[in-house]
Design an enzyme around this catalytic site. Sequence first.
Site, short mmCIF file in Angstrom:
data_model
loop_
_atom_site.label_atom_id
_atom_site.label_comp_id
_atom_site.label_asym_id
_atom_site.label_seq_id
_atom_site.Cartn_x
_atom_site.Cartn_y
_atom_site.Cartn_z
N ASP A 104 13.40 54.69 99.53
CA ASP A 104 13.16 53.86 98.35
C ASP A 104 12.30 52.63 98.60
O ASP A 104 12.14 51.81 97.70
CB ASP A 104 14.49 53.41 97.72
CG ASP A 104 15.24 52.44 98.61
OD1 ASP A 104 14.91 52.33 99.80
OD2 ASP A 104 16.16 51.78 98.11
N ARG A 111 16.52 46.99 93.21
CA ARG A 111 15.73 48.16 92.87
C ARG A 111 15.24 48.11 91.43
O ARG A 111 15.65 47.26 90.64
CB ARG A 111 16.61 49.42 93.07
CG ARG A 111 16.84 49.74 94.54
CD ARG A 111 15.77 50.66 95.04
NE ARG A 111 15.74 51.80 94.15
CZ ARG A 111 16.49 52.90 94.32
NH1 ARG A 111 17.26 52.99 95.37
NH2 ARG A 111 16.43 53.89 93.48
N TYR A 171 23.45 49.84 101.50
CA TYR A 171 23.63 50.61 102.74
C TYR A 171 24.82 50.00 103.47
O TYR A 171 24.87 48.77 103.66
CB TYR A 171 22.43 50.48 103.66
CG TYR A 171 21.16 51.15 103.21
CD1 TYR A 171 20.90 52.47 103.55
CD2 TYR A 171 20.19 50.45 102.51
CE1 TYR A 171 19.70 53.08 103.19
CE2 TYR A 171 18.99 51.05 102.14
CZ TYR A 171 18.76 52.37 102.48
OH TYR A 171 17.58 52.96 102.12
N PRO A 212 17.14 54.07 108.41
CA PRO A 212 16.50 53.55 107.20
C PRO A 212 16.43 52.03 107.17
O PRO A 212 15.82 51.45 106.29
CB PRO A 212 17.42 54.05 106.09
CG PRO A 212 18.76 54.13 106.72
CD PRO A 212 18.52 54.50 108.16
C1 LIG Z 1 19.54 63.00 102.22
C2 LIG Z 1 18.51 62.00 102.66
C3 LIG Z 1 18.74 60.67 102.44
C4 LIG Z 1 17.80 59.73 102.82
N1 LIG Z 1 18.05 58.44 102.56
C5 LIG Z 1 17.15 57.52 102.89
C6 LIG Z 1 17.37 56.20 102.60
O1 LIG Z 1 18.41 55.87 102.07
N2 LIG Z 1 16.41 55.30 102.92
C7 LIG Z 1 15.25 55.67 103.55
O2 LIG Z 1 14.39 54.83 103.83
N3 LIG Z 1 15.01 56.93 103.85
C8 LIG Z 1 15.93 57.85 103.54
N4 LIG Z 1 15.71 59.13 103.85
C9 LIG Z 1 14.53 59.44 104.61
C10 LIG Z 1 13.29 59.58 103.76
O3 LIG Z 1 13.63 60.27 102.60
C11 LIG Z 1 12.29 60.31 104.60
O4 LIG Z 1 11.93 59.51 105.72
C12 LIG Z 1 11.02 60.70 103.88
O5 LIG Z 1 11.35 61.41 102.72
C13 LIG Z 1 10.18 61.57 104.78
O6 LIG Z 1 9.22 62.25 104.05
P1 LIG Z 1 8.74 63.69 104.48
O7 LIG Z 1 7.81 64.11 103.42
O8 LIG Z 1 8.29 63.65 105.88
O9 LIG Z 1 10.03 64.61 104.49
P2 LIG Z 1 11.03 65.01 103.31
O10 LIG Z 1 11.11 63.96 102.29
O11 LIG Z 1 12.28 65.43 103.98
O12 LIG Z 1 10.34 66.25 102.62
C14 LIG Z 1 10.32 67.52 103.22
C15 LIG Z 1 10.06 68.56 102.15
O13 LIG Z 1 9.88 69.81 102.80
C16 LIG Z 1 10.62 70.79 102.11
N5 LIG Z 1 10.96 71.81 103.10
C17 LIG Z 1 11.77 71.70 104.17
N6 LIG Z 1 11.79 72.85 104.87
C18 LIG Z 1 10.99 73.71 104.22
C19 LIG Z 1 10.61 75.05 104.45
N7 LIG Z 1 11.07 75.76 105.50
N8 LIG Z 1 9.78 75.65 103.58
C20 LIG Z 1 9.30 74.97 102.50
N9 LIG Z 1 9.64 73.69 102.24
C21 LIG Z 1 10.45 73.06 103.09
C22 LIG Z 1 11.81 70.06 101.56
O14 LIG Z 1 12.34 70.76 100.44
C23 LIG Z 1 11.21 68.71 101.18
O15 LIG Z 1 10.73 68.71 99.86
C24 LIG Z 1 16.61 60.11 103.47
C25 LIG Z 1 16.38 61.45 103.68
C26 LIG Z 1 17.30 62.40 103.28
C27 LIG Z 1 17.01 63.87 103.50
#
Ligand SMILES: Cc1cc2nc3c(=O)[nH]c(=O)nc-3n(C[C@H](O)[C@H](O)[C@H](O)COP(=O)(O)OP(=O)(O)OC[C@H]3O[C@@H](n4cnc5c(N)ncnc54)[C@H](O)[C@@H]3O)c2cc1C
Length: 606
Positions: A52, A244, A252, A331
């Site tokens: 966020d 927010r 947190y 986070p």
């Molecule tokens: C449950 C949760 C809570 C979080 N809470 C916080 C928080 O409170 N504060 C904070 O700063 N950060 C938080 N984070 C971390 C933050 O969301 C991530 O650092 C950020 O989203 C990373 O972005 P990304 O695009 O690398 O990965 P992600 O946001 O994880 O995106 C990955 C995408 O890939 C897709 N995917 C995965 N595997 C496959 C596959 N095999 N085939 C096709 N698609 C696939 C998923 O559906 C997802 O849409 C949290 C993450 C999660 C999962």
Amino acid sequence: MPVPFVRHSEVDVLIIGAGPAGLMCANALANAKVNVRIVDKRAFKLTTGEGDGLSPRTVEVLQSYGLAERVLKEACQVHLAAFYNPSSTGGIELTNRTSNVTAPSARYPFEVALHQAAIQDIFIDSMTPLGVEVQRSTIPTSMELSKDDNELADPTSYPVRVVLQRLDKSEGEPQEEIVHAKFVVGCDGAHSWVRKQVDITMDGEQSDSIWGVVDMVTPDTDFPDVRNKALVHSNHGSVLLVSREQDRIRVYVQLEDKDVTDPVTGRVDKEKMGPEQILETAQKSLVPYKLIRKSEFLWWTIYSVGQRVASNFSINNRVFITGDACHTHSPKAGQGMNASINDSHNLAWKIALVVRGWADMSLLSTYESERRKFALDLIAFDKMWSTLFCGKPLTEQNNDGVSPDHFFKTFQTDFTSGIGIHYQPSVAVNDRNQELASGLVPGKRVPPYKFMRAADAWPFELQDLLPSDFLFKLLVFTGDFSDPLQQARVESMVTDIQKPESFLNRYATHENSRFDIITISKGRKETFNLFQLPTLLRSHWSKVFIDDTDPTGSFGGEGYSYYGVGPEGAVVAVRPDGYVGAIAPLDRVGDLDAYFASFMKIPADA
Ligand SMILES: Cc1cc2nc3c(=O)[nH]c(=O)nc-3n(C[C@H](O)[C@H](O)[C@H](O)COP(=O)(O)OP(=O)(O)OC[C@H]3O[C@@H](n4cnc5c(N)ncnc54)[C@H](O)[C@@H]3O)c2cc1C
């Protein structure tokens, strides 16, 4: 039995995963008119929760794609950070309140808080008109990378074969497709499938802290910093509270292992604790203040965090990983989305230039060298910050505890704004001639400053003249053109840079230049005549700026000294991602030939 039909297709870039990293990459490549596809296993887009916070640098980056305006409209700006520590009478007390962003050159001197789903929507809405949509309910089931060195070295080949499976097709409908891609970018999160297929390991360890998170409408409270960022050290544990958008807050809470882990597997068990208990834990830490929920929780989660970095960010410069797929951290430093977005920002222009045939494949290696170094620094910071944040506070009973002063000073080192990122010398960063522009550091982003457009004295932010449009920008600081000596130097530079062997001509195609020239002169709006400049330096009237105050005299006029450019001027090459690439003196502009020759390719039709 009929043999099921399997579709084959070709694509320049296949992105797997549509979180912040994947959507940023897809959006950037769509802007560059690269043939790109993005798939995600989720059937529906995210609607709430997860990351966020956007750092000042990320907002600058989004601005370079024209996306910051909407982010700022929807988000909450977090300007102040408040520090609470145990008081002598029990409970907590305010010990410091300070600016949340301490980087002096931040264009947006605040943190931006908006839930991840809203940020993802902004990317989705931006790329849809460009013809790129997320293909949902789709997973890759196998991936093969060619072992043929010639094929791997040929940027026009399709050496990655990925089998995609649709999860939403009914029996009898074709469910599989074989995609032949030039490049694959794995943006598929912390448990990345792509990373596992290419045997990239994650190095590091699981941190020992577990966090509960709740999102809710601003509660009934007398806590004075409920609409700031509050970092609370209490004898009951640590709490981070962030204001927010739309009257919401996020809390947190540090949790005890025993309360949330399964004793057999050691894993977090979300059955053991819900949002109500997370809030109760926060309430204990916030005494004497009250924090009473007014409505249903909007989102909640519990998680433990690995502090890990991938051993490689790419294989053969054909398969890349970005975002959580290559680094995970807590986070508390608010870097999850930021690091992911900035990985993709760093990679996208390099892929776009290679796909267009403008740059050599070797440019792609700088993605790993630049972003892995950043990720290692981030984990080092995260470990230090987490230890301080989760450590017991210093009290009479606990002499080894974390001192408020130490915690506060570490906060002020300001790693988290993203402003300080400094990419080291490489083919994409040449650190010669730094003395000509001490405030424009090769490998660092161009700091913001306002110049007046010469034609109409309209103030423009220099960063807005550097959009992420995949062109290199040449900032020509001419000095004072009315000085005959300086005029002669500028004219001589223009002659040199227009020679057939100069980079400006070597890498130009018949239709397109790869460079955008922006001229910044010394001069007064009352007397400056832009038409005195050589034609090359005024390809359009809107490309000439002067370092003068705005018409009301409120700001501007110190740009040369801010950027450390002397009266003799300089030419500064800025990369398509807004980072300084190289600097040359006016009378040795050929220094830029060497810089561009290290990665640029002569067009086929030259
Ligand atoms: C449950 C949760 C809570 C979080 N809470 C916080 C928080 O409170 N504060 C904070 O700063 N950060 C938080 N984070 C971390 C933050 O969301 C991530 O650092 C950020 O989203 C990373 O972005 P990304 O695009 O690398 O990965 P992600 O946001 O994880 O995106 C990955 C995408 O890939 C897709 N995917 C995965 N595997 C496959 C596959 N095999 N085939 C096709 N698609 C696939 C998923 O559906 C997802 O849409 C949290 C993450 C999660 C999962």
